[in-house]
Scaffold this motif. Sequence first.
Motif, PDB file in Angstrom:
ATOM      1  N   ASN A   8       0.710  -1.332  -0.235  1.00 50.67           N
ATOM      2  CA  ASN A   8      -0.361   0.115  -0.231  1.00 50.67           C
ATOM      3  C   ASN A   8       0.902   1.144   0.113  1.00 50.67           C
ATOM      4  OD1 ASN A   8       0.679   0.288   3.005  1.00 50.67           O
ATOM      5  ND2 ASN A   8      -0.706  -1.451   3.130  1.00 50.67           N
ATOM      6  N   MET A   9       0.371   2.534  -0.739  1.00 46.35           N
ATOM      7  CA  MET A   9       1.097   3.694  -0.531  1.00 46.35           C
ATOM      8  C   MET A   9       0.124   4.532  -0.124  1.00 46.35           C
ATOM      9  SD  MET A   9       3.025   4.472  -4.244  1.00 46.35           S
ATOM     10  CE  MET A   9       4.236   5.611  -4.494  1.00 46.35           C
ATOM     11  N   ARG A  10       0.740   5.050   0.520  1.00 43.40           N
ATOM     12  CA  ARG A  10      -0.524   6.297   1.731  1.00 43.40           C
ATOM     13  C   ARG A  10       0.072   7.472   0.857  1.00 43.40           C
ATOM     14  NH1 ARG A  10      -0.443   5.166   7.424  1.00 43.40           N
ATOM     15  NH2 ARG A  10       1.478   4.132   7.527  1.00 43.40           N
ATOM     16  N   PHE A  11      -0.544   9.097   1.002  1.00 43.65           N
ATOM     17  CA  PHE A  11      -0.639   9.639  -0.078  1.00 43.65           C
ATOM     18  C   PHE A  11      -0.958  10.460   1.690  1.00 43.65           C
ATOM     19  CE2 PHE A  11      -0.571   7.579  -3.694  1.00 43.65           C
ATOM     20  CZ  PHE A  11       1.078   8.121  -3.964  1.00 43.65           C
ATOM     21  N   GLU A  12      -1.189  11.129   2.183  1.00 44.26           N
ATOM     22  CA  GLU A  12      -1.159  11.959   3.321  1.00 44.26           C
ATOM     23  C   GLU A  12      -1.016  13.536   3.131  1.00 44.26           C
ATOM     24  OE1 GLU A  12      -0.893   9.222   7.502  1.00 44.26           O
ATOM     25  OE2 GLU A  12       0.771  10.370   6.476  1.00 44.26           O
ATOM     26  N   LEU A  13      -1.904  14.450   3.068  1.00 44.19           N
ATOM     27  CA  LEU A  13      -2.267  15.592   3.230  1.00 44.19           C
ATOM     28  C   LEU A  13      -2.635  16.180   4.550  1.00 44.19           C
ATOM     29  CD1 LEU A  13      -1.949  18.264   1.526  1.00 44.19           C
ATOM     30  CD2 LEU A  13      -4.966  17.538   1.543  1.00 44.19           C
ATOM     31  N   PHE A  14      -1.102  17.272   4.858  1.00 42.56           N
ATOM     32  CA  PHE A  14      -1.309  17.896   6.188  1.00 42.56           C
ATOM     33  C   PHE A  14      -1.166  19.496   5.852  1.00 42.56           C
ATOM     34  CE2 PHE A  14       1.019  14.510   6.946  1.00 42.56           C
ATOM     35  CZ  PHE A  14       0.398  13.618   7.987  1.00 42.56           C
ATOM     36  N   GLN A  15      -1.292  19.897   6.822  1.00 43.64           N
ATOM     37  CA  GLN A  15      -1.145  21.995   7.224  1.00 43.64           C
ATOM     38  C   GLN A  15      -0.339  22.001   8.591  1.00 43.64           C
ATOM     39  OE1 GLN A  15      -4.936  24.085   7.006  1.00 43.64           O
ATOM     40  NE2 GLN A  15      -3.632  26.144   5.769  1.00 43.64           N
ATOM     41  N   GLN A  16       0.534  23.188   7.926  1.00 41.21           N
ATOM     42  CA  GLN A  16       0.952  23.348   9.683  1.00 41.21           C
ATOM     43  C   GLN A  16       0.034  23.973  10.041  1.00 41.21           C
ATOM     44  OE1 GLN A  16       4.627  24.741   7.516  1.00 41.21           O
ATOM     45  NE2 GLN A  16       5.727  23.852   8.613  1.00 41.21           N
TER      46      GLN A  16
END
Length: 447
Positions: free
Chosen positions: A365-373
């Motif tokens: 599996n390949m996870r693409f995680e989006l964050f905001q500081q």
Amino acid sequence: HTEDNTLQILPKMLRGESGVRDVASVVPITDEKVLKKLYPPNLELKQVQMAFRHGDRTPISEWDPYEPTNPSGDIDASETKKDLKKVLTWICDDDYGKDQQVLDTHLPHPDRIGHPCHTGQLTRLGKFQQQQIGSALRKIYIDTLGFLSRNWNPNEVHMRSTDVPRTKQSLQNELATLYPLDKSSVPTKETEFRGKQIEIRSEHEDTLYRDMSCERLIEIGNEYRKTEGKKMEAITKEVKEQLSYFLNQTAEGGRKRSLTETFDQANARFSHSMPLTHGLSEENMAKMEKISSDFWWRAFSHEEEAAKLNIGRFIGEVKDVMKEKAETGKGPKLALYSGHDSTIAPLLGAFKLIDGYHWPPYASNMRFELFQQKNEGKKGKEGEHLVRVIFNNRVAQLPACKDEWRSGEFEKGEFCPLDKFVEIAERLTPKDFKAECKPKNELPRKK
């Protein structure tokens, strides 16, 4: 996990690292010490998109393999027996996971060869793998982070699968432990979960694997094998000589069994603790893996045009979903894409994370995680959006983002600014897929 080895659990992606039989590595880490470092308080998780390969399965090929009845001495074609039903019975009737109460989703299985189990079918082990992953996702994103609602919320989750039974059933089994099922909610259809439709596209509209009608992609593969592929000639010749007994078997019409088919059947046996056919060894398997991966996958990490025409449309979709969430707050919190090795390997190649000599393990599996500081104390100023990619518990440093890497708790390069990730994704996304798929002599010339 002890304090001493906590930081070793997620090493950086190493080019050329193999994990074809590293089953444990595909289940996301849920150790609390690791999660605290992966999700620090100064970052707010906004979205997770995960593409994954289906779980362990029976051999994909309908070859009826022959196995020697005499395990000693040279292989004699007169001393063989048909083996497919034996292989399927062993793999499908194994005891794996019985003590772990593997759920049966009661989804229909077509009977194609007069046997309750058939080729290319998700096995009990495959179901167990996906349910382990679903449980881990729940532990991370619900129990620990509180990112997803504790109870099923159809507005938070997008589900998509290729139109193949093993991928649809892998998705169902993953969801069954992410949002635990009871007897009253066991799915009766492969195409929906708890009343919500799973997105399934037609063959030529699906972007989770290559479009077989893309002529330019076929050309690139052939061109690559004539040049770079020659480097594998010596090892290929050696292995073909060693496995001549298997490779000389013919099907109707005279077609000979391929090296990839031989590797696939051997790997299915090995993964389910079934003895390898006499004449095959783990050393043979490692060489077959390298040769087959070179043939099918390596071009994607060396030829950007190949990666673009193979998996580029899907990369563009991942990027669009991510941008919408960052810019408008709309879109799913979690998107799950159930695919194949032909989904994961081209993704790894496109982002240049591995050298293409290794086959993605089942349930990769390949996870693409989006964050905001979080800009605490800075009123009116929004924090920067960052993207992190995790492949089978390895934080992936994107080479194309190297000049703008952002450090995390583990090491330099853990995060890539969203703007840079979008730039990388757009370069890998075809602008006019149909036009770019035309043969080289029909492609428009650059002025």
